[in-house]
Enzyme design. Structure first.
Site, mmCIF file in Angstrom:
data_model
loop_
_atom_site.group_PDB
_atom_site.id
_atom_site.type_symbol
_atom_site.label_atom_id
_atom_site.label_comp_id
_atom_site.label_asym_id
_atom_site.label_seq_id
_atom_site.Cartn_x
_atom_site.Cartn_y
_atom_site.Cartn_z
ATOM 1 N N GLU A 303 0.700 -1.077 -0.185
ATOM 2 C CA GLU A 303 -0.096 -0.141 0.019
ATOM 3 C C GLU A 303 0.806 1.291 -0.122
ATOM 4 O O GLU A 303 0.346 2.357 -0.238
ATOM 5 C CB GLU A 303 -1.029 -0.030 1.250
ATOM 6 C CG GLU A 303 -1.868 -1.140 1.164
ATOM 7 C CD GLU A 303 -2.645 -1.311 2.364
ATOM 8 O OE1 GLU A 303 -2.169 -0.889 3.558
ATOM 9 O OE2 GLU A 303 -3.850 -1.704 2.194
ATOM 10 N N ASP A 304 2.157 1.051 0.504
ATOM 11 C CA ASP A 304 2.939 2.270 0.372
ATOM 12 C C ASP A 304 3.382 2.251 -1.180
ATOM 13 O O ASP A 304 4.316 1.540 -1.351
ATOM 14 C CB ASP A 304 4.166 1.987 1.393
ATOM 15 C CG ASP A 304 5.152 3.329 1.439
ATOM 16 O OD1 ASP A 304 5.270 4.262 0.689
ATOM 17 O OD2 ASP A 304 6.056 3.177 2.469
#
Length: 383
Positions: A303-304
């Site tokens: 998600e980063d």
């Protein structure tokens, strides 16, 4: 993977039972696992039936499912997630482990890369009889294999060095001199390779020299093939048969495949982290009619997406670039700072349609690649 999930719930020792009596090769690394596993399976098939994953399911459930499908196969080529390697090796006691490369990937799931190296090193220490096929051009994988009793060193290449600026053993700087590297604080240095490549040939022990021409593009895939051949030869395959087998691999779970979508001939490329993106970008044909870059930020992708700023997007001159995927806006910002003219079309299918007729390259991360592949399959099936 559902069968593997159920089997593990019923009997947590099922992997060891299914792995018993086989000669197994475990393949791991940040990039190239699926491709190298497919190549290794092809090379091992010259010796007998091989159990392997066809779809890249590289955690416990997928491994159990693959072993269960070919219960009687005397050989196995298993793609294994880096974090899962130690306990998978404990279960299947592999004849060989192939170590490809290590770089940052899904930091929100796996953490810093030096931690992975230490876990791999500790896991290999429990299997002193296993032959380790290690990429000596990758500092971190060399460190993981350095103390193993039986190592076959392969100069498979290492275009991304951003995660190997310091020695994983001492913390001192790594100094590079062409392809050679060494730690400034110890005798830890690049080993002499047993196998190496040039643009035409694969070289190996005892004067081996064989032409290597692949169906897959890119220098990274030549390195993958070299390690697959080395692993197969370690288990008894002939060099000539192994090279011929890896040369037949033309696509891996849709990667590198070409699909006709309306007036567009679409070639699909997958990249999941800075090292993989840098390699995939080098495969883009500068004469294509359009380039769609699709990025999602789901859990399997990580998600980063801060890694977007580590990738060089600065060299797309004369190519119509379209930023796409769930995180198209993030990508668009990065392309803007790279000075790369582009449009933003969030839906990858519509992004392809927005390109001029002709050849379109699609470069996508994991879930964007998966979802677009399914969408293209539906569209072309309905035509």
């Amino acid at each position: 993977m559902i069968g593997g999930l159920v089997a593990l719930k019923i009997d947590p020792t099922i992997m060891a039972q299914l792995g018993a009596g086989r000669r197994t090769v475990v393949i791991t690394g940040t990039n190239g696992k699926s491709t190298t596993t497919r190549m290794t399976a092809a090379a091992l098939a010259t010796l007998g039936e091989v159990a392997t994953q066809a779809d890249g399911a590289n955690m416990d459930a997928g491994i159990v499912a693959a072993l269960n499908v070919r219960r009687d196969a005397p050989l196995a080529a298993l793609e294994v997630d880096e974090l899962h390697v130690p306990h998978v090796c404990d279960a299947v006691n592999p004849a060989a482990v192939v170590l490809l490369n290590l770089s940052r990937d899904q930091l929100d799931r796996v953490g810093e890369i030096n931690m992975i190296e230490r876990k791999l090193r500790a896991g290999l220490e429990r299997h002193p009889e296993t032959v380790v096929i290690a990429n000596c051009d990758d500092v971190l994988m060399t460190s993981a294999a350095y103390d193993a009793a039986h190592v076959v060193w392969v100069a498979a290449g290492g275009g991304w060095v951003g995660d190997s600026v310091s020695c994983p053993r001492t913390g001192e700087p790594i100094l590079w001199d062409g392809p050679h590297w060494r730690s400034t604080g110890s005798d830890f240095a690049r080993p002499e390779p047993d196998w190496w490549l040039d643009s035409s040939y694969l070289y190996g022990p005892d004067g081996v020299k064989v032409a290597l021409s692949l169906a897959l593009p890119g220098n990274a895939n030549r390195g993958n093939a070299a390690q697959a051949v080395a692993a197969a030869v370690t288990l008894g395959a002939s060099v000539e048969d192994a090279v011929a087998a890896v040369s037949t691999v033309s696509e891996v779970a849709g990667r590198y495949s070409t699909v006709q979508y309306g007036s567009h001939s679409v070639r699909m490329l997958l990249a999941k982290n800075p090292a993989g993106w840098q390699e995939a970008l080098s495969m883009i044909d500068p004469d294509v009619d359009g380039l769609v870059i699709a990025v999602n930020g789901q859990v399997p992708d990580g998600e980063d997406l801060s890694w977007l700023w580590d990738v060089r997007f600065e060299h797309f001159e004369g190519v119509q670039v379209v930023a796409s995927g769930e995180r198209a806006t993030d990508l668009g910002v990065r392309l803007t700072y790279a000075g790369s003219p582009h449009t933003v079309v969030r839906d990858p299918l519509k992004a392809i349609a927005s390109c001029p007729p002709g050849r379109v390259e699609v470069l996508a991360n994991y879930t964007a690649f998966r979802d677009l592949g399914r969408a293209l399959a539906r569209e072309t099936r309905d035509v």
